[in-house]
Write a protein that holds these residues in place. Structure first.
Motif, short mmCIF file in Angstrom:
data_model
loop_
_atom_site.label_atom_id
_atom_site.label_comp_id
_atom_site.label_asym_id
_atom_site.label_seq_id
_atom_site.Cartn_x
_atom_site.Cartn_y
_atom_site.Cartn_z
N TRP A 600 -54.40 -39.46 -15.37
CA TRP A 600 -54.14 -38.09 -14.89
C TRP A 600 -53.72 -38.23 -13.44
O TRP A 600 -54.54 -38.19 -12.53
CB TRP A 600 -55.40 -37.22 -15.02
N LYS A 601 -52.43 -38.42 -13.21
CA LYS A 601 -51.95 -38.74 -11.86
C LYS A 601 -50.55 -38.19 -11.64
O LYS A 601 -49.82 -37.82 -12.56
CB LYS A 601 -51.91 -40.26 -11.64
N ILE A 602 -50.17 -38.19 -10.34
CA ILE A 602 -48.80 -37.91 -9.93
C ILE A 602 -48.11 -39.25 -9.73
O ILE A 602 -48.59 -40.09 -8.98
CB ILE A 602 -48.76 -37.10 -8.62
N LEU A 603 -46.98 -39.46 -10.41
CA LEU A 603 -46.26 -40.72 -10.32
C LEU A 603 -45.01 -40.54 -9.47
O LEU A 603 -44.24 -39.58 -9.65
CB LEU A 603 -45.86 -41.23 -11.70
N VAL A 604 -44.79 -41.47 -8.56
CA VAL A 604 -43.61 -41.49 -7.70
C VAL A 604 -42.86 -42.77 -7.97
O VAL A 604 -43.47 -43.85 -8.06
CB VAL A 604 -44.01 -41.42 -6.21
N GLY A 605 -41.55 -42.70 -8.10
CA GLY A 605 -40.79 -43.92 -8.32
C GLY A 605 -39.30 -43.66 -8.42
O GLY A 605 -38.82 -42.56 -8.15
N GLY A 606 -38.58 -44.71 -8.83
CA GLY A 606 -37.13 -44.63 -8.95
C GLY A 606 -36.68 -45.31 -10.22
O GLY A 606 -36.92 -44.83 -11.32
N GLN A 607 -36.06 -46.49 -10.08
CA GLN A 607 -35.50 -47.19 -11.22
C GLN A 607 -36.56 -47.52 -12.27
O GLN A 607 -36.30 -47.46 -13.47
CB GLN A 607 -34.83 -48.49 -10.76
#
Length: 973
Positions: A600-607
């Motif tokens: 149960w989290k906020i995910l930050v990323g790109g490729q």
């Protein structure tokens, strides 16, 4: 009945009742009807009937009937065979209706059937085990499993017969949807292939360690099974000993080593944590044993007594190089091994992106290694899987060492309960924008705009985070209100995805912003609860009231509020509500591994978050990143997928009016354009998959011209993956043809307008009224007035043939077709010209090239291009298509002016269009008088009659160029 099909049920039941000593049991069909109608939806009896009927409904090799699969005729044949009474038929059909899934669409070369020769194949073991495992899961009903069975079978039957003396390499492509279950399909293909005799399976599992590990785990869990994983070792020695699903006995069980039970083992050459490595003890594990040394391995007497080898390999030059090196050491035996290569995300890294105009250039690294594998193993079959197929179909077909799907392209059905692009866009909605609500509009229900000005105070990001907390509380509320439809009693995952950039430096800055918003959010206090109340009442409550589909919805915020604290703790209880996924292996293998733990989290990323990686439980997405081609953008759509039990809670916060490089981009518009490109491609594949005289209309080599493009800056795939392919002719009987690339210069527009003069002169001065039947939201007929006239086919072709276009190649394939309707291809007598007239108070009418006064129509050119988004009004097109359809049928013309056209007449909807940016100038300059021909574009949409096709029913003609032969290759119509 398992092998011979349905048989009289009464006699069968009586036989088994006698065998089991159940005399006196009520075996009447009335008893069966009572049992079925009173059974719970998950009752074993109803489940078994669903399973068996789905099997019979879907079966393509049903020798007991001559009916087509998934049709009412097939179901009637089943009822007849079972000896069902009319009342029983009705009960069964009401409870278990005939599947309306269309089945996979197949574009294929002709092939030699071999799957029906069961004596040449081994005993089916792994496919029934896999299908049985899926049947225990709530998300897999009998229809879904039957559909998977059929789709996997369409792939396997087009592979080479593994027992054939003459080796053949087939190469194919399977097209699914983003996050739609492609892995399930290729797992089914692997299961059926190893049952048939394929003894080395190489799965190319993406370019990331995490993706490879995810694929390995899925195959181990659902196909390989516990006994093959352990190989007589103890449970604690398993590489899954710490896996929650292993401990909870979720991995497939065979009941013993398959080799001790009359089947064969699968030997893993890779594990979840270990990619392929040079074999420490020589090549023993790759050397497949032969029971009879004098016979080749592919002989059935050897093949069906040997173990299969499975490896899941990352698409990495070094890893693939090690594999190639080991395979070379096997020697002549390598030519006897039936091999299946599955390439997941086959449009990434696999195609050769070296230009065919540079014959001396080296192949790209991964493509070279795949080519080496195919050269080494003459019995290797290559099947690529992707949701974005454009890179694959643009591969040079004449390059024999590349992976062009020369043998087959299979487009999978859109799965039930899948949320794709269509669930976030109102594509061609008949409902006027001002009348759209959260109940009838996908956009209003699920999409929220992010404007550039929102950056000043992170207002949209704050709202997205609030929505994440609020939907988390909704999930907790539903857990407490009743069983969650996931089979585990709770929502294991709940995630929010924030995707703004591919740069790691940006990710660190974004994580800081999110943490600041989290800690200042006040979710445990009055201020935070007041914001959540407003968002609940203005957004969540209305959407869920309309779209919860029976799942629990709180009557008020007060009823939901007690669950906010629990949701807040699940997300940030460890003081770490944000996870960055951008390359750190520890993070990838720990915090962001959905297989190992609930997240149960906020995910930050790109490729790392934009291809293949499945973000489980994704409910809120904040997306502001563009890309230069449709394939890459579609893969970034992680918000697509299955959202069982919380579809109504899904929200997409998407950038509008974003600036990327030198262009302004509406990301929401871009995804809509991609959707249209994709659906056009799939629809055309379906259209051309229809066999003509028992033979395919087109082969995979003729597919590239079917790829369309709706936005000029958004190419189907990257430029270095696109090769020359020209579509010469498009035949469209009964379908609208609407050109788009009108000229922009006043001189060209003026010349075109003058060329329309003969058609304009044919229009009568008395308007004709056209009426459409009521739509779903209205009980009143819908009418419009239009000036009408009739011109001969030759006169219209004379006009169309002279028109100038900004991009002539776009209309040329249509013109080629239309020009042949003088009797060369089919005969069209004349065309009804319909010029709709506006009735609004602010309408502008003007004379154009000597015509009677006509309504001028406002249309806007699409941003950055010369074409208009849409020309024909929806009501006008509905009326025209209805008239053409009824004119070609035996149905008598009705009061809708259908007597105006015959079966060999077409319709042209004609619109004097003024660019919206210039409309005010035209209105002021010539209200009700004469319009400047250089400012009015004579735009049109035409519908040929359905009879405008020859007896071959072929719909396309191509001209293609290849690197091997630069001459044009003409393929006959």
């Amino acid at each position: 009945m398992q092998t011979l099909g349905p048989a009289p049920l009464s006699a069968t039941l009586e036989f088994f009742a006698t065998q089991q000593g159940l005399g006196g049991t009520d075996l009447s069909q009335a008893a069966l009807r009572d049992a079925l109608t009173t059974a719970h939806s998950d009752h074993a009896l109803l489940w078994l009937w669903r399973k068996k009927l789905a099997d019979w409904d879907f079966r393509t090799d049903a020798k007991w009937t001559g009916t087509e699969p998934r049709t009412d005729a097939r179901r009637a044949a089943i009822h007849d065979k079972l000896g069902f009474e009319p009342e029983t038929r009705k009960v069964v059909d009401d409870l278990i209706p005939v599947s309306r899934l269309s089945g996979p669409v197949v574009i294929s070369k002709e092939f030699t059937p071999w799957r029906a020769a069961r004596s040449q194949q081994g005993h089916d073991w792994y496919w029934p085990k896999y299908a049985g495992l899926l049947a225990t899961r709530p998300s897999w009903d009998a229809e879904a499993i039957a559909n998977l069975d059929e789709a996997a079978e369409r792939v396997v039957e087009r592979l080479a017969d593994p027992t054939a003396e003459q080796p053949y390499q087939s190469r194919g492509l399977v097209v699914g949807y983003v996050q739609s279950g492609k892995t399930a399909n290729f797992t089914g293909v692997v299961a059926k292939a190893v049952d048939a005799g394929y003894r080395l399976v190489i799965v190319l599992g993406g370019t990331l360690n995490l993706l490879r590990a995810q694929t390995q785990r899925r195959l181990d869990m659902e196909l390989v099974g516990r006994e093959n994983i352990l190989r007589n070792a103890s449970e604690v020695e398993s590489d899954y000993a710490d896996d929650e699903d292993w401990v909870r006995d979720k991995f497939l069980r065979h009941g013993g080593r398959p080799s001790t039970m009359g089947a064969f083992d699968i030997i893993r050459l890779t594990t979840r944590d270990n990619d392929y490595k040079p074999l420490a003890q020589g090549i023993g594990e790759l050397e497949i044993e032969k029971r009879e040394q004098t016979l080749p391995l592919y002989h059935p007497r050897n093949l069906h007594h040997s173990a299969a080898r499975l490896m899941v390999v990352k698409k990495n030059k070094m890893v693939l190089g090690k594999l190639v090196k080991d395979l070379r050491r096997i020697g002549p035996l390598l030519g006897e091994i039936p091999v299946l290569i599955i390439d997941d995300e086959s449009d990434e890294a696999s195609p050769n992106t070296t230009s065919p105009n540079k014959p001396d250039a080296n192949r790209t690294a991964i493509n070279e290694k795949i080519s080496e594998l195919l050269r080494l193993m003459p019995r290797a079959q290559y099947v690529g899987y992707t949701a974005t197929p454009f890179a694959n179909v643009f591969i040079d077909p004449s390059d024999t060492e590349d992976i062009f799907p020369r043998d087959f392209i299979i487009s999978l059905d859109r799965p039930a309960e899948y949320m794709g692009v269509q669930e976030f866009h109102d594509l061609d909605s008949e409902i006027p924008p001002q009348e759209r609500t959260v109940a009838n509009s996908q956009e209003k229900a699920h999409v929220r705009d992010v404007r550039p000005t929102d950056e000043e105070d992170d207002s949209s990001l704050r709202e997205a985070m609030d929505m994440f907390v609020l939907t988390a509380a909704m999930k907790v509320y539903r857990e407490c209100a009743g069983p969650v439809p996931l089979g585990v009693g709770h929502f294991r995952h709940h995630t929010m995805l924030v995707h703004e950039s591919r740069l790691q430096l940006d990710h660190r800055e974004l994580r800081g912003r999110l943490l600041k918003l989290w800690h200042e959010g006040g979710y445990a206090g009055a201020a935070g609860h007041e914001r959540l109340r407003q968002l609940f009442e203005s957004d969540v409550a209305p959407v869920s009231a309309a779209r919860a589909d029976g799942y629990a919805v709180p009557a008020s915020f007060e009823e939901l509020a007690p669950h906010i604290g629990a949701a807040w703790m699940r997300i940030g209880g460890n003081e770490n509500p944000v996870i960055v996924v951008n390359g750190d292996k520890d993070i990838e293998r720990g915090e962001a591994d959905f297989d190992r733990r609930g997240i149960w989290k906020i995910l930050v990323g790109g490729q790392k978050l934009s291809r293949g990686y499945t973000v489980e439980g994704l409910t809120v997405t904040y997306y502001r990143r563009s890309a230069g081609n449709a394939s890459t953008m579609m893969q970034m759509g992680r918000w697509f997928g299955f959202r069982r039990g919380y579809r109504d809670l899904v929200r997409l916060y998407v950038g509008r009016e974003e600036t990327f490089g030198k262009k302004d981009v509406d990301l929401y518009e871009a995804f809509e354009a991609i959707c249209r490109d994709e659906e056009t491609f799939r629809n055309q594949l379906e259209q051309y998959a229809v066999m003509v005289d028992g033979r395919p209309q087109i082969t995979p080599a003729q597919v590239p011209p079917l790829v369309s493009q709706h936005l000029p800056w958004l190419k189907p795939t990257s430029r270095n993956k696109m090769y020359n392919a020209e579509l010469v002719e498009i035949r469209s009987p009964g379908q609208p043809v609407e050109p788009a690339s009108y000229p922009t210069s006043a001189a060209a527009i003026r010349r075109n307008t003058e060329r329309w003069r003969p058609v304009l002169e044919a229009l009568g001065s008395t308007p004709t009224t056209f009426t459409n039947p009521p739509d779903r939201s209205s009980r009143l007929p819908r009418s419009f007035a239009a000036c009408t006239g009739v011109v001969s086919h030759n006169d219209l072709m004379s006009v169309l043939g002279q028109l100038e276009w900004s991009r002539p190649e776009n209309f040329r394939p249509h013109l080629t077709y239309l020009s042949q309707l003088d009797g060369t291809l089919a005969k069209v007598d004349d065309w009804l010209i319909v010029a709709p007239q506006l009735e609004s108070p602010g309408r502008v009418r003007a004379t154009i090239a000597g015509s009677l006064p006509l309504s001028l129509v406002q249309r806007s050119r699409q941003r950055g291009k010369d074409s208009f988004g849409r020309i024909a009004g929806l009501e006008h097109q509905i009326a025209a298509k209805r008239m053409v359809s009824r004119a070609s049928s035996s149905v008598a013309a009705d009061e809708n002016n259908e007597q105006l056209i015959g079966s060999r007449s077409g319709i042209v909807l004609l619109y004097p269009v003024v660019d919206s940016d210039k409309f005010r100038t035209v209105e002021e300059a010539a209200p009700g008088s004469i319009a400047d021909p250089g400012s009015v574009i004579m735009a049109f949409s035409l519908i040929p009659p359905k009879t405008a096709i020859d007896s071959t029913r072929r719909l396309v003609r191509f001209r293609t160029k290849t690197s091997a032969d630069t001459a044009i290759i003409d393929l006959p119509a």
